[in-house]
Write a protein that holds these residues in place. Sequence first.
Motif, PDB file in Angstrom:
ATOM      1  N   GLY A 157       0.736  -1.219   0.052  1.00  0.00           N
ATOM      2  CA  GLY A 157       0.069   0.017   0.012  1.00  0.00           C
ATOM      3  C   GLY A 157       0.876   1.261   0.103  1.00  0.00           C
ATOM      4  N   GLY A 158       2.062   0.988  -0.097  1.00  0.00           N
ATOM      5  CA  GLY A 158       2.985   2.427  -0.187  1.00  0.00           C
ATOM      6  C   GLY A 158       3.619   2.505  -1.447  1.00  0.00           C
ATOM      7  N   GLU A 159       4.516   3.769  -1.089  1.00  0.00           N
ATOM      8  CA  GLU A 159       5.277   3.923  -2.567  1.00  0.00           C
ATOM      9  C   GLU A 159       7.022   4.360  -1.916  1.00  0.00           C
ATOM     10  N   LEU A 160       7.832   4.048  -3.123  1.00  0.00           N
ATOM     11  CA  LEU A 160       9.037   4.216  -2.525  1.00  0.00           C
ATOM     12  C   LEU A 160       9.781   4.762  -4.004  1.00  0.00           C
TER      13      LEU A 160
ATOM     14  N   SER B  62      16.039  15.047 -20.884  1.00  0.00           N
ATOM     15  CA  SER B  62      16.419  15.691 -21.942  1.00  0.00           C
ATOM     16  C   SER B  62      18.034  16.011 -21.668  1.00  0.00           C
ATOM     17  N   ALA B  63      18.778  16.624 -22.608  1.00  0.00           N
ATOM     18  CA  ALA B  63      20.092  16.947 -22.804  1.00  0.00           C
ATOM     19  C   ALA B  63      20.725  17.471 -21.407  1.00  0.00           C
ATOM     20  N   ASP B  64      19.751  18.310 -20.818  1.00  0.00           N
ATOM     21  CA  ASP B  64      20.174  19.088 -19.434  1.00  0.00           C
ATOM     22  C   ASP B  64      19.835  18.215 -18.301  1.00  0.00           C
ATOM     23  N   GLN B  65      19.367  17.015 -18.366  1.00  0.00           N
ATOM     24  CA  GLN B  65      19.058  16.331 -17.124  1.00  0.00           C
ATOM     25  C   GLN B  65      19.944  14.926 -16.972  1.00  0.00           C
ATOM     26  N   SER B  66      20.367  14.769 -15.877  1.00  0.00           N
ATOM     27  CA  SER B  66      21.045  13.561 -15.591  1.00  0.00           C
ATOM     28  C   SER B  66      20.817  12.799 -14.504  1.00  0.00           C
ATOM     29  N   GLU B  67      19.617  13.025 -13.915  1.00  0.00           N
ATOM     30  CA  GLU B  67      19.012  12.468 -12.860  1.00  0.00           C
ATOM     31  C   GLU B  67      17.452  12.177 -13.094  1.00  0.00           C
ATOM     32  N   GLY B  68      17.035  11.242 -12.622  1.00  0.00           N
ATOM     33  CA  GLY B  68      15.440  10.717 -12.727  1.00  0.00           C
ATOM     34  C   GLY B  68      15.051  10.034 -11.619  1.00  0.00           C
ATOM     35  N   LEU B  69      13.802  10.044 -11.322  1.00  0.00           N
ATOM     36  CA  LEU B  69      13.265   9.340 -10.074  1.00  0.00           C
ATOM     37  C   LEU B  69      12.217   8.124 -10.572  1.00  0.00           C
ATOM     38  N   LEU B  70      12.346   7.106 -10.063  1.00  0.00           N
ATOM     39  CA  LEU B  70      11.658   5.951 -10.332  1.00  0.00           C
ATOM     40  C   LEU B  70      10.768   5.662  -9.184  1.00  0.00           C
ATOM     41  N   GLN B  71       9.389   6.022  -9.197  1.00  0.00           N
ATOM     42  CA  GLN B  71       8.411   6.159  -8.172  1.00  0.00           C
ATOM     43  C   GLN B  71       7.870   4.581  -8.501  1.00  0.00           C
TER      44      GLN B  71
ATOM     45  N   VAL C 205      21.211   0.204 -22.358  1.00  0.00           N
ATOM     46  CA  VAL C 205      22.025  -0.129 -21.245  1.00  0.00           C
ATOM     47  C   VAL C 205      21.062  -0.336 -19.877  1.00  0.00           C
ATOM     48  N   SER C 206      21.681  -1.115 -19.098  1.00  0.00           N
ATOM     49  CA  SER C 206      20.794  -1.102 -17.888  1.00  0.00           C
ATOM     50  C   SER C 206      21.611  -0.912 -16.640  1.00  0.00           C
ATOM     51  N   SER C 207      20.838  -0.570 -15.636  1.00  0.00           N
ATOM     52  CA  SER C 207      21.564  -0.226 -14.235  1.00  0.00           C
ATOM     53  C   SER C 207      21.988  -1.528 -13.716  1.00  0.00           C
ATOM     54  N   GLU C 208      22.712  -1.523 -12.466  1.00  0.00           N
ATOM     55  CA  GLU C 208      22.866  -2.781 -11.570  1.00  0.00           C
ATOM     56  C   GLU C 208      21.689  -3.472 -11.410  1.00  0.00           C
ATOM     57  N   ILE C 209      21.687  -4.746 -10.924  1.00  0.00           N
ATOM     58  CA  ILE C 209      20.575  -5.248 -10.162  1.00  0.00           C
ATOM     59  C   ILE C 209      20.768  -5.088  -8.836  1.00  0.00           C
ATOM     60  N   VAL C 210      19.811  -4.449  -8.380  1.00  0.00           N
ATOM     61  CA  VAL C 210      19.738  -4.196  -6.703  1.00  0.00           C
ATOM     62  C   VAL C 210      18.442  -5.089  -6.122  1.00  0.00           C
ATOM     63  N   THR C 211      18.357  -5.163  -4.956  1.00  0.00           N
ATOM     64  CA  THR C 211      17.260  -5.768  -4.334  1.00  0.00           C
ATOM     65  C   THR C 211      16.354  -4.823  -3.882  1.00  0.00           C
ATOM     66  N   LEU C 212      14.877  -5.178  -3.988  1.00  0.00           N
ATOM     67  CA  LEU C 212      13.738  -4.383  -3.534  1.00  0.00           C
ATOM     68  C   LEU C 212      13.113  -5.290  -2.527  1.00  0.00           C
TER      69      LEU C 212
ATOM     70  N   SER D 216      12.769   9.549   5.220  1.00  0.00           N
ATOM     71  CA  SER D 216      13.942   8.547   4.865  1.00  0.00           C
ATOM     72  C   SER D 216      14.987   9.235   4.248  1.00  0.00           C
ATOM     73  N   SER D 217      16.265   8.513   4.457  1.00  0.00           N
ATOM     74  CA  SER D 217      17.679   9.199   3.626  1.00  0.00           C
ATOM     75  C   SER D 217      17.203   9.368   2.255  1.00  0.00           C
ATOM     76  N   GLU D 218      16.494   8.403   1.540  1.00  0.00           N
ATOM     77  CA  GLU D 218      16.152   8.495   0.172  1.00  0.00           C
ATOM     78  C   GLU D 218      15.218   9.149  -0.183  1.00  0.00           C
ATOM     79  N   GLY D 219      14.530  10.130   0.641  1.00  0.00           N
ATOM     80  CA  GLY D 219      13.514  11.033   0.090  1.00  0.00           C
ATOM     81  C   GLY D 219      12.046  10.216   1.001  1.00  0.00           C
ATOM     82  N   ALA D 220      11.164  10.973   0.701  1.00  0.00           N
ATOM     83  CA  ALA D 220      10.036  10.913   1.488  1.00  0.00           C
ATOM     84  C   ALA D 220       9.274   9.642   0.867  1.00  0.00           C
ATOM     85  N   ILE D 221       8.892   8.551   1.798  1.00  0.00           N
ATOM     86  CA  ILE D 221       8.061   7.387   1.482  1.00  0.00           C
ATOM     87  C   ILE D 221       6.662   7.257   1.897  1.00  0.00           C
ATOM     88  N   ARG D 222       5.801   6.871   1.063  1.00  0.00           N
ATOM     89  CA  ARG D 222       4.492   7.193   0.953  1.00  0.00           C
ATOM     90  C   ARG D 222       3.845   5.861   1.283  1.00  0.00           C
ATOM     91  N   GLN D 223       2.910   5.923   2.192  1.00  0.00           N
ATOM     92  CA  GLN D 223       2.047   4.581   2.455  1.00  0.00           C
ATOM     93  C   GLN D 223       0.503   5.150   2.518  1.00  0.00           C
TER      94      GLN D 223
END
Length: 838
Positions: free
Chosen positions: A635-638, A674-683, A719-726, A817-824
């Motif tokens: 029921g939450g978000e990360l 776009s060209a001026d962006q180097s970060e994104g957020l996966l919700q 390309v892909s990122s590393e495989i991490v554990t959720l 959270s240190s990684e930003g707000a976590i919603r539930q």
Amino acid sequence: MGAEMPIGKQLMALRSTIFLASLVAITTGTAAGAMTKNVEAVRPRIAQRGTTVEVSIQGVSLANPREIVFFKPGIRATEVQTAPEAPPTRGFAHGGRISEEIRCKFEIAPDCPPGEHAFRVLTATELTCIGTFHVSPFPVIDEEEPNNAYSNDTLESALPVTLNVTVRGQLGNGAREDLDLYRVAGKAGQHLSVELESARIADRHYGDSEFDLALRILDDKGRPIATNDDNSLHLQDPVSSIVLPADGTYYVEVRRSIFTPSDTIYCVHIGDYRRPLAIFPPGGQLGTTQAVTCLGDPQGAYERLLHLPAIEGTFDDFGDDESALAPTPMKLRASPYPNLLEDPTNPETRVPAIPMAVNGIIDSSRDVDLYRLTVRKGEKLRVHAFAASLGSPIDAAIRIIPIDADGQRGTPEVDLDDSPVTDHDIFGTSFRGGGGLPEAIDPSAIWEPKQDGEYLLEVRDTSGAGCDTGVYRVEIAPLSTVVQTLLSSATFDWTESMRVTGLAVPRGDRWTVDLSFPSGQFNTIPCEFDLIAHGLPQGVRLISPRIKPGTSRWPIQLVADADAAFAGAVFTLEAKPVDPNVQVETRSQQNVPFINHSGGSAWRTVRTDRYIMGVTDPAPFSVHIDQPQAVLVRGGELAVPVKITRHNGFTGDIELRCGSVPRSITMPPPSILSADQSEGLLQLGAEANASLGTLPLFVIGSTVRDDIDDFLGAGHIRVSSEIVTLTVAEPYVELAAQPDSIRRGERKTFTWSVRHHTPFEGAATVTLLGLPKGVTALDPPPFVTRDSTEVVFELQATDEALLGQASGLSCELTVPSSEGAIRQRTGRASLRIDPALK
């Protein structure tokens, strides 16, 4: 063979349900559509083994070719380079397009196996979809019909050919029917065997009746002495073999079964070789040599020796004499089980032990074969029949009938005619028509006997096509333990999508795809296991987290070192059980249908039992995610931060998307940086019923272009990122409230109880969601900590608040959270709004 041979009813339906389709032209410069593949055409389609042939490979995004990698040995590509001039742009149905071309030479080894050879092209930036090429044991010539001029469509203009030759031909797209005639000289008593390949050599993913050809053998006056259209051996591709009645001139005629004004390539094999229609028994034990009888030849049955391979499965048999191989194969089986042949002198054939492979012939419409076997109650057995899948004309069905103590037959425990192709260990391809492969009309069952003792296995034909070539084989054995690995695109009409299953790995980076582990008629592995790759080149390694039993889909990641060679490789995967006492067989598989069409069944499928990867140029960017320190609660978000590193001044747009996750985990649609962006957020979000535990997570980055749709992957660098554990956990808290009410103009509290599940640090603010118009929760919002037992909201209702029951109220927690707000989100309550007191 004379007139058309009988064939199982479903196989005949493959043609009768066809919808006529037409090719769609697109103009130069038009953007390629959603079904755009790299490889659309390979010309020529066939050449003789022991020769070198110039080859053209056409499609899109084929620039800077480096290597052509074949799935099996026998052909080596040399002088691979971009064509001096681009071909004229032309398009096909569903978005296919040709605008680029590769020229190369295929050096075909003298001992190269005849038949189909699949390959992929490795370019500087891509590994293409599957292309195919065919090999004949005969000299290969061209029809040479200039400008589609109907130059060999009469007896007088027939092209003269010698025996034991393969002709590459083409039926044109003119307003009147094109037919091709070939003239041969023969002697009385000599074989004249003719086999036509059109559907089997077609490299078009979408097509239709233009590939359904027919042939006739004519005497010197043009009178037909043999004809064929469809048959059980080659389905839509005709075959005919006769013994010549006299010395003289004969003609081979090739034409369409149904007139379709479309260019259709084919090859026709014309020779004096013997062409059986069946071999009995149609299989044997691995690595053995056995005598077999060849059936259906016009001069009658004859015997030969068959050398069986050491690898289990269905295999192509072109004959044992390397100097006189047939141009097309017989399909036969190799298995680890002993062979048992039906006893035609007894009404029942005794099966002395299990496992066993029983072999028989349904030689008439009334023939039924019976086998008596002894089994133990509850022992799971696989009973797998092979008939249509080996080219037999019968539509086999099986019954397994218990015998009681008095010798009387009971109610059948198995009564089966057809089985889906997944019951025949064929995965990763599906057809709207429910078939498309002859295996679909062969039965295969898992049987668990209900009693100890004797049973009868009954084999019969439901189509009435029993004849002297109606061979079958039934393999009876305990279930094996298997890990079936599968690369499956699961796209529209099951076109191969390199976006989903391609294995191009940029040097110094990584690429990740999902591997499927389908369930079939076998035992699944009962313990955790690791995947090991065999055949990867130096500098490339496989990363895959340990896999739990019952897993149906799992990522595998290929990583190429910064100094890895630019090269392709064929590799297989092996499952290594964590428990050393577990014995398991690992299979690799990928299946790609061709001549597909919307609403029907594909006419053929390219099948591979291994995979191809390739190292490409470094990608212009890299994608990185850190291991999440917080959990995703039900029921939450990360929010997972995604970092992009651009290389060498790359300023193009980058598409980010999440690798596949279970359906209970919600993910955002692809986003563009776009060209001026180097970060994104996966919700990410987890539904209330999401499975608890850990799962792998990765992010994919792709270049963006407007001229080629990325649905099938052509023309894009990924390309892909590393495989991490959720980690998916229980909710932090569970909030609940009793139904309550508030009057217009009133201010009162609304209390929710708190039940803790997953500990967290700090204070989480709580927002009340779903309040009706005119009712608000006053600031400041309440908060909860790990010690809270209730949450209290201060509500205010205006004089215009909407009267009545408001249901579906819930709460949203924002956990720091240190990684930003976590919603539930949690809870469900109702609030009634009443009129003000007078």
